[in-house]
Design a protein around this motif. Structure first.
Motif, PDB file in Angstrom:
ATOM      1  N   CYS A  87     -10.979 -12.889  -1.927  1.00 32.45           N
ATOM      2  CA  CYS A  87      -9.790 -12.320  -2.551  1.00 32.45           C
ATOM      3  C   CYS A  87      -8.955 -11.591  -1.499  1.00 32.45           C
ATOM      4  O   CYS A  87      -9.513 -10.953  -0.596  1.00 32.45           O
ATOM      5  CB  CYS A  87     -10.192 -11.345  -3.666  1.00 32.45           C
ATOM      6  SG  CYS A  87      -8.820 -10.557  -4.537  1.00 32.45           S
TER       7      CYS A  87
ATOM      8  N   TYR B 279      -4.972  -9.394  -0.940  1.00 31.02           N
ATOM      9  CA  TYR B 279      -3.778  -8.817  -1.568  1.00 31.02           C
ATOM     10  C   TYR B 279      -2.782  -8.457  -0.479  1.00 31.02           C
ATOM     11  O   TYR B 279      -3.163  -8.159   0.664  1.00 31.02           O
ATOM     12  CB  TYR B 279      -4.132  -7.590  -2.406  1.00 31.02           C
ATOM     13  CG  TYR B 279      -4.707  -6.429  -1.642  1.00 31.02           C
ATOM     14  CD1 TYR B 279      -3.886  -5.463  -1.065  1.00 31.02           C
ATOM     15  CD2 TYR B 279      -6.090  -6.293  -1.488  1.00 31.02           C
ATOM     16  CE1 TYR B 279      -4.429  -4.400  -0.351  1.00 31.02           C
ATOM     17  CE2 TYR B 279      -6.635  -5.234  -0.767  1.00 31.02           C
ATOM     18  CZ  TYR B 279      -5.800  -4.287  -0.205  1.00 31.02           C
ATOM     19  OH  TYR B 279      -6.324  -3.238   0.505  1.00 31.02           O
TER      20      TYR B 279
ATOM     21  N   TYR C 203      -9.878  -2.685  -5.021  1.00 34.96           N
ATOM     22  CA  TYR C 203      -9.344  -3.137  -6.313  1.00 34.96           C
ATOM     23  C   TYR C 203      -8.185  -2.261  -6.790  1.00 34.96           C
ATOM     24  O   TYR C 203      -7.391  -2.693  -7.626  1.00 34.96           O
ATOM     25  CB  TYR C 203     -10.462  -3.170  -7.364  1.00 34.96           C
ATOM     26  CG  TYR C 203     -11.410  -2.001  -7.320  1.00 34.96           C
ATOM     27  CD1 TYR C 203     -11.118  -0.803  -7.953  1.00 34.96           C
ATOM     28  CD2 TYR C 203     -12.615  -2.096  -6.624  1.00 34.96           C
ATOM     29  CE1 TYR C 203     -11.986   0.274  -7.908  1.00 34.96           C
ATOM     30  CE2 TYR C 203     -13.496  -1.023  -6.566  1.00 34.96           C
ATOM     31  CZ  TYR C 203     -13.178   0.157  -7.211  1.00 34.96           C
ATOM     32  OH  TYR C 203     -14.043   1.224  -7.161  1.00 34.96           O
TER      33      TYR C 203
ATOM     34  N   SER D 297      -5.030  -4.004  -5.440  1.00 31.36           N
ATOM     35  CA  SER D 297      -4.827  -5.418  -5.773  1.00 31.36           C
ATOM     36  C   SER D 297      -3.906  -5.572  -6.979  1.00 31.36           C
ATOM     37  O   SER D 297      -4.334  -5.415  -8.127  1.00 31.36           O
ATOM     38  CB  SER D 297      -6.179  -6.081  -6.056  1.00 31.36           C
ATOM     39  OG  SER D 297      -7.030  -5.953  -4.937  1.00 31.36           O
TER      40      SER D 297
ATOM     41  N   MET E 194      -1.246 -11.344  -4.739  1.00 31.53           N
ATOM     42  CA  MET E 194      -2.710 -11.342  -4.729  1.00 31.53           C
ATOM     43  C   MET E 194      -3.196 -12.785  -4.736  1.00 31.53           C
ATOM     44  O   MET E 194      -2.556 -13.661  -5.318  1.00 31.53           O
ATOM     45  CB  MET E 194      -3.225 -10.592  -5.959  1.00 31.53           C
ATOM     46  CG  MET E 194      -4.731 -10.544  -6.136  1.00 31.53           C
ATOM     47  SD  MET E 194      -5.159  -9.591  -7.626  1.00 31.53           S
ATOM     48  CE  MET E 194      -6.910  -9.956  -7.764  1.00 31.53           C
TER      49      MET E 194
ATOM     50  N   PHE F 101      -6.915 -15.489  -4.646  1.00 31.30           N
ATOM     51  CA  PHE F 101      -8.364 -15.588  -4.763  1.00 31.30           C
ATOM     52  C   PHE F 101      -8.777 -17.050  -4.885  1.00 31.30           C
ATOM     53  O   PHE F 101      -7.937 -17.940  -5.122  1.00 31.30           O
ATOM     54  CB  PHE F 101      -8.873 -14.785  -5.967  1.00 31.30           C
ATOM     55  CG  PHE F 101      -8.267 -15.194  -7.288  1.00 31.30           C
ATOM     56  CD1 PHE F 101      -8.867 -16.149  -8.093  1.00 31.30           C
ATOM     57  CD2 PHE F 101      -7.078 -14.615  -7.723  1.00 31.30           C
ATOM     58  CE1 PHE F 101      -8.309 -16.522  -9.305  1.00 31.30           C
ATOM     59  CE2 PHE F 101      -6.508 -14.977  -8.942  1.00 31.30           C
ATOM     60  CZ  PHE F 101      -7.127 -15.934  -9.725  1.00 31.30           C
TER      61      PHE F 101
ATOM     62  N   CYS G 178     -10.337  -8.350  -9.162  1.00 31.15           N
ATOM     63  CA  CYS G 178     -10.728  -8.059  -7.779  1.00 31.15           C
ATOM     64  C   CYS G 178     -12.084  -7.362  -7.732  1.00 31.15           C
ATOM     65  O   CYS G 178     -12.943  -7.701  -6.915  1.00 31.15           O
ATOM     66  CB  CYS G 178      -9.655  -7.198  -7.116  1.00 31.15           C
ATOM     67  SG  CYS G 178     -10.054  -6.693  -5.427  1.00 31.15           S
TER      68      CYS G 178
ATOM     69  N   ILE H  38     -13.089  -8.700   0.265  1.00 35.54           N
ATOM     70  CA  ILE H  38     -11.709  -8.499  -0.163  1.00 35.54           C
ATOM     71  C   ILE H  38     -10.928  -8.084   1.080  1.00 35.54           C
ATOM     72  O   ILE H  38     -11.321  -7.143   1.765  1.00 35.54           O
ATOM     73  CB  ILE H  38     -11.589  -7.397  -1.231  1.00 35.54           C
ATOM     74  CG1 ILE H  38     -12.629  -7.585  -2.346  1.00 35.54           C
ATOM     75  CG2 ILE H  38     -10.167  -7.341  -1.785  1.00 35.54           C
ATOM     76  CD1 ILE H  38     -12.498  -8.874  -3.117  1.00 35.54           C
TER      77      ILE H  38
END
Length: 285
Positions: free
Chosen positions: A150, A152, A188, A191, A196, A198, A221, A230
């Motif tokens: 993931c 962002y 998170y 995000s 964003m 993923f 997230c 992340i």
């Protein structure tokens, strides 16, 4: 480099129309010609966008995406999240994949978009933002790194009356600094669905929170953290741009600044512990 002016590439797609009826046919035609050139029937990346009452803003957003310069084949999916204006009419005039979700809430809409996505990678976008031509490459280049599930990105505000760019730049500098601190243990909270990405396989295992409230992006997230890393896309050229609507709700710029500082001060200590949140409905953009 911090920008003290709105980017010039926004100027010719910052349409000044106030309603769908005012949009000339030739504007749709030009955007569609560009969309036909950049979108793929076999996408690796699916851009998923929920739209609620964005009949003109959506046009600006799609216009920016029609100018993407990317090595990754992609598609655009727009989900009408039960709009009460003519968002659907705007969607119907554009060469994008169109869906309708009657259940109110980004979580419901994004879940539907993810389920209909053909790409291996999902990029979330908002229907009231401007996306630079490098956005896809900057996001996916990081998302395809080993063990990353993931990513962002960062965002900036377009200057308007009472919110000049130099002041907004200072706010963004503070915002980015706090984001670096949060990223250590609580990515998170950084995000947001406006920028964003993923891996779809893992996103389908977690799913979006079925709620009408905010926080579905951060909760996704949070769930993805058990599958891999992340990462933050720090590239300033990949920043997306949006109007300061969320800031204007707080009043003047000084009121916004005071409010944001108080919010960050209250949760500063929490950035250094491992306590997991039950929900992120109060997540701030």
């Amino acid at each position: 480099m911090r920008q003290f002016k709105n980017p010039t590439w926004i100027n010719d797609i910052k349409f000044e129309y106030e309603s769908f009826d005012q949009i000339p046919a030739h504007v749709f035609d030009q955007i569609n010609r560009d969309l036909d050139k950049v979108q793929s029937k076999q996408p690796l990346v699916s851009i998923v966008m929920s739209a609620w009452n964005e009949e003109v803003n959506l046009l600006r957003t799609i216009a920016s995406m029609s100018r993407m310069k990317t090595k990754y084949p992609f598609e655009i999916i727009v989900i009408n999240n039960n709009s009460q204006d003519r968002t659907q009419d705007t969607m119907d005039r554009l060469h994008v994949k169109r869906l309708f979700q009657p259940k109110q809430g980004c979580g419901f809409a994004r879940q539907m978009g993810m389920e209909h996505a053909a790409g291996k990678y999902i990029l979330l976008a908002d229907a009231d933002c401007y996306y630079p031509s490098c956005w896809i490459d900057e996001m996916i280049d990081v998302l395809t790194q080993p063990d990353v599930v993931c990513v962002y990105g960062r965002y900036s505000f377009i200057s308007e009356k009472g919110f000049p760019r130099w002041k907004l730049s200072l706010l963004e500098l503070m915002k980015d600094a706090f984001a670096e601190i949060r990223h250590i243990k609580r990515p998170y909270y950084n995000s947001f669905g406006l920028s964003m990405g993923f891996i779809k396989e893992y996103g389908m295992k977690i799913g979006f929170v079925p709620s009408k409230w905010r926080g579905d992006d951060g909760m996704l997230c949070l769930g993805l953290m058990k599958y891999g890393k992340i990462k933050q896309v720090r590239s300033n050229k990949a920043r997306i741009w949006t109007a300061p609507r969320t800031l204007q709700r707080s009043g003047s710029f000084s009121q916004v600044l005071k409010e944001r500082i108080l919010i960050e001060a209250k949760r500063f200590k929490g950035n250094f512990n491992n306590k997991m949140p039950k929900d992120l409905s109060m997540q701030d953009e």
